[in-house]
Write a protein that holds these residues in place. Structure first.
Motif, mmCIF file in Angstrom:
data_model
loop_
_atom_site.group_PDB
_atom_site.id
_atom_site.type_symbol
_atom_site.label_atom_id
_atom_site.label_comp_id
_atom_site.label_asym_id
_atom_site.label_seq_id
_atom_site.Cartn_x
_atom_site.Cartn_y
_atom_site.Cartn_z
ATOM 1 N N GLU A 147 10.580 9.186 -2.154
ATOM 2 C CA GLU A 147 10.525 7.719 -2.018
ATOM 3 C C GLU A 147 10.511 7.060 -3.394
ATOM 4 O OE1 GLU A 147 6.811 7.149 -0.108
ATOM 5 O OE2 GLU A 147 7.350 8.443 1.566
ATOM 6 N N ASN A 148 9.649 7.563 -4.271
ATOM 7 C CA ASN A 148 9.528 6.978 -5.605
ATOM 8 C C ASN A 148 10.855 7.060 -6.360
ATOM 9 O OD1 ASN A 148 6.818 6.569 -5.055
ATOM 10 N ND2 ASN A 148 6.107 8.306 -6.262
ATOM 11 N N LEU A 151 16.880 7.709 4.812
ATOM 12 C CA LEU A 151 16.593 8.791 5.750
ATOM 13 C C LEU A 151 16.138 9.970 4.916
ATOM 14 C CD1 LEU A 151 16.581 9.936 8.611
ATOM 15 C CD2 LEU A 151 18.970 10.619 8.269
ATOM 16 N N ASN A 152 14.850 10.184 4.875
ATOM 17 C CA ASN A 152 14.233 11.123 3.945
ATOM 18 C C ASN A 152 14.059 12.483 4.608
ATOM 19 O OD1 ASN A 152 12.834 12.375 1.899
ATOM 20 N ND2 ASN A 152 11.282 10.778 1.677
ATOM 21 N N LEU A 153 14.898 13.447 4.203
ATOM 22 C CA LEU A 153 14.846 14.797 4.758
ATOM 23 C C LEU A 153 14.144 15.781 3.835
ATOM 24 C CD1 LEU A 153 18.554 14.975 6.028
ATOM 25 C CD2 LEU A 153 16.534 14.204 7.285
ATOM 26 N N MET A 154 13.683 15.303 2.675
ATOM 27 C CA MET A 154 13.031 16.184 1.709
ATOM 28 C C MET A 154 11.583 16.446 2.112
ATOM 29 S SD MET A 154 15.162 17.160 -0.574
ATOM 30 C CE MET A 154 14.241 17.638 -2.053
ATOM 31 N N PRO A 155 11.044 17.622 1.781
ATOM 32 C CA PRO A 155 9.663 17.929 2.168
ATOM 33 C C PRO A 155 8.631 17.089 1.422
ATOM 34 C CG PRO A 155 10.613 19.718 0.873
ATOM 35 C CD PRO A 155 11.729 18.784 1.199
ATOM 36 N N ASP A 193 0.807 -1.216 0.000
ATOM 37 C CA ASP A 193 0.000 0.000 0.000
ATOM 38 C C ASP A 193 0.847 1.276 0.000
ATOM 39 O OD1 ASP A 193 0.869 -0.732 2.505
ATOM 40 O OD2 ASP A 193 -0.996 -0.240 3.560
ATOM 41 N N LEU A 194 2.178 1.137 -0.089
ATOM 42 C CA LEU A 194 3.027 2.311 -0.263
ATOM 43 C C LEU A 194 2.830 2.841 -1.680
ATOM 44 C CD1 LEU A 194 5.397 3.991 1.111
ATOM 45 C CD2 LEU A 194 6.931 2.556 -0.236
ATOM 46 N N PRO A 195 2.653 4.166 -1.863
ATOM 47 C CA PRO A 195 2.424 4.688 -3.217
ATOM 48 C C PRO A 195 3.465 4.232 -4.235
ATOM 49 C CG PRO A 195 1.980 6.397 -1.606
ATOM 50 C CD PRO A 195 2.514 5.220 -0.835
ATOM 51 N N ALA A 196 4.723 4.092 -3.814
ATOM 52 C CA ALA A 196 5.771 3.679 -4.742
ATOM 53 C C ALA A 196 5.518 2.287 -5.310
ATOM 54 C CB ALA A 196 7.134 3.705 -4.049
ATOM 55 N N PHE A 197 4.790 1.447 -4.602
ATOM 56 C CA PHE A 197 4.514 0.083 -5.084
ATOM 57 C C PHE A 197 3.768 0.131 -6.413
ATOM 58 C CE2 PHE A 197 2.424 -3.963 -5.490
ATOM 59 C CZ PHE A 197 3.250 -4.884 -4.847
ATOM 60 N N ASP A 198 2.695 0.916 -6.488
ATOM 61 C CA ASP A 198 1.933 1.022 -7.731
ATOM 62 C C ASP A 198 2.693 1.794 -8.797
ATOM 63 O OD1 ASP A 198 -0.209 -0.439 -6.775
ATOM 64 O OD2 ASP A 198 -1.268 1.322 -6.015
ATOM 65 N N VAL A 199 3.399 2.862 -8.407
ATOM 66 C CA VAL A 199 4.146 3.673 -9.374
ATOM 67 C C VAL A 199 5.192 2.816 -10.082
ATOM 68 C CG1 VAL A 199 5.762 5.592 -9.640
ATOM 69 C CG2 VAL A 199 3.757 5.848 -8.161
ATOM 70 N N LEU A 226 11.952 3.086 5.342
ATOM 71 C CA LEU A 226 11.829 4.539 5.353
ATOM 72 C C LEU A 226 12.021 5.055 6.777
ATOM 73 C CD1 LEU A 226 8.731 4.884 2.990
ATOM 74 C CD2 LEU A 226 11.149 5.138 2.399
ATOM 75 N N ILE A 227 12.931 6.030 6.911
ATOM 76 C CA ILE A 227 13.321 6.531 8.230
ATOM 77 C C ILE A 227 13.151 8.040 8.247
ATOM 78 C CG2 ILE A 227 15.202 6.635 9.927
ATOM 79 C CD1 ILE A 227 16.459 4.222 8.417
ATOM 80 N N ARG A 228 12.744 8.578 9.377
ATOM 81 C CA ARG A 228 12.597 10.024 9.543
ATOM 82 C C ARG A 228 13.335 10.464 10.804
ATOM 83 N NH1 ARG A 228 9.154 11.193 13.694
ATOM 84 N NH2 ARG A 228 7.572 9.630 14.270
ATOM 85 N N MET A 229 13.573 11.760 10.921
ATOM 86 C CA MET A 229 14.112 12.300 12.157
ATOM 87 C C MET A 229 13.043 12.172 13.234
ATOM 88 S SD MET A 229 16.997 12.923 10.929
ATOM 89 C CE MET A 229 17.771 13.450 12.441
ATOM 90 N N SER A 230 13.460 11.922 14.442
ATOM 91 C CA SER A 230 12.501 11.551 15.487
ATOM 92 C C SER A 230 11.564 12.686 15.888
ATOM 93 C CB SER A 230 13.252 11.034 16.727
ATOM 94 O OG SER A 230 14.032 9.904 16.387
ATOM 95 N N GLU A 231 12.101 13.889 16.044
ATOM 96 C CA GLU A 231 11.296 14.995 16.559
ATOM 97 C C GLU A 231 10.772 15.920 15.469
ATOM 98 O OE1 GLU A 231 10.383 14.999 19.640
ATOM 99 O OE2 GLU A 231 11.643 13.260 20.049
ATOM 100 N N HIS A 232 11.451 15.968 14.332
ATOM 101 C CA HIS A 232 11.051 16.899 13.267
ATOM 102 C C HIS A 232 9.756 16.439 12.609
ATOM 103 C CE1 HIS A 232 11.587 19.920 10.156
ATOM 104 N NE2 HIS A 232 11.344 18.992 9.243
#
Length: 308
Positions: A51-52, A41-45, A8-14, A69-75
């Protein structure tokens, strides 16, 4: 072999529509093989777009990839739905006990800030230290690469008086490098940044430059001591990404009156009404495929031995 993604991740269908081999987590569990664990580690808005782009590149090779997929913990991101972040991303503090064969640290649109003024800089330094014990190979992209150069080697970034924006030819400076296997003598790379690192300062740090340009400076830099490579430009960009940035900047121009330059060597005949041609896709796949091959050839089969 395919890349393993949640169905169900959008990249799967793309990626499926594009013909990239994609495997659901259930199907992957039935294969008797250890996939490469690759974190982003995705820092892009625009999280989903990024991801795609990276899933497309690392999913094109013959190896099975487990993509995390990893993000910063507090941001907290303002441009991607909270539901998407909650379902598909894990904060760094949640994964820091795990081991990864590879980690990609993306760029971030915060070039005007000093590194230490970035709100999540302290945690990012923890991530960079963690790569030395829990990640076999790290790929820093644009601001992410500059951050690693600064943190590990003290290489500064310099603010430019104009934006480097467009498609620039870069010279293959290390044809024997396994990361450039199959590369032409030169190649086109999309560039979009307000800062640079300088060749003399990179060389003073003892780091080999693999791709470079007389106009835009170092592009691809190897850091053997930290099992890392850094790319300061954007092989991962889609055909229309620079167009989107140009249109965004033009819309902002109507608000603040700033002068907007057209991306160099991008639109045919410099006509924004014409569809840009993608002239970097093949080299993008080569670079990321070569990186994954190097990871596969050298990473321990036992994940617990990574970093020891």
């Amino acid at each position: 072999m395919p890349i393993k993604l949640p169905s169900d991740l959008p990249a799967f269908d793309v990626l499926t529509r594009e013909g990239v081999q994609v495997m659901s987590e259930d199907l992957a569990a039935h294969q008797d093989i250890r996939p490469l664990r690759i974190g982003l580690l995705n820092l892009m808005p625009k999280k989903i777009q990024t991801e795609n782009q990276f899933a497309r590149l690392i999913g094109a090779g013959p190896l099975q990839i487990e993509f995390s997929l990893i993000r910063m913990s507090e941001h907290q991101t303002k441009n991607t739905a909270a539901e998407h972040m909650a379902e598909f991303y894990r904060p760094f503090q949640e994964v820091r006990s795990e081991k990864f064969d590879g980690l990609i640290i993306t760029g971030a649109p915060i070039e005007h800030l000093d590194f230490e003024d970035v709100t999540y800089w302290d945690e990012l330094t923890q991530v960079m230290d963690w790569t030395q014990t829990n990640v076999h190979s790290t790929f820093g992209v644009c601001w992410g690469g500059m951050a690693m150069l600064h943190y590990f080697h003290g290489v500064p970034k310099h603010l430019l008086d104009h934006k480097l924006f467009g498609c620039y030819r870069h010279t293959n400076l290390a044809p024997a490098s396994p990361y450039l296997r199959g590369f032409s003598d030169d190649c086109v790379v999309p560039v979009s940044r307000w800062t640079e690192v300088r060749e003399d300062e990179v060389k003073a740090a003892g780091l080999p430059i693999l791709l470079g340009s007389d106009v835009t400076g170092p592009c691809l830099i190897q850091d053997p001591d930290h099992r890392a490579i850094y790319i300061l430009n954007h092989f991962e960009y889609d055909s229309g990404t620079l167009r989107e940035e140009y249109e965004r900047d033009r819309a902002q121009n109507q608000i603040d009156g700033a002068e907007i330059q057209m991306p160099v060597n991008y639109f045919p005949d410099d006509d924004p009404a014409k569809t840009p041609l993608n002239r970097w896709r093949s080299h993008a796949h080569l670079l990321y495929g070569n990186w994954l091959n190097e990871v596969y050839q050298s990473t321990p089969y036992d994940l617990s031995k990574i970093g020891t």
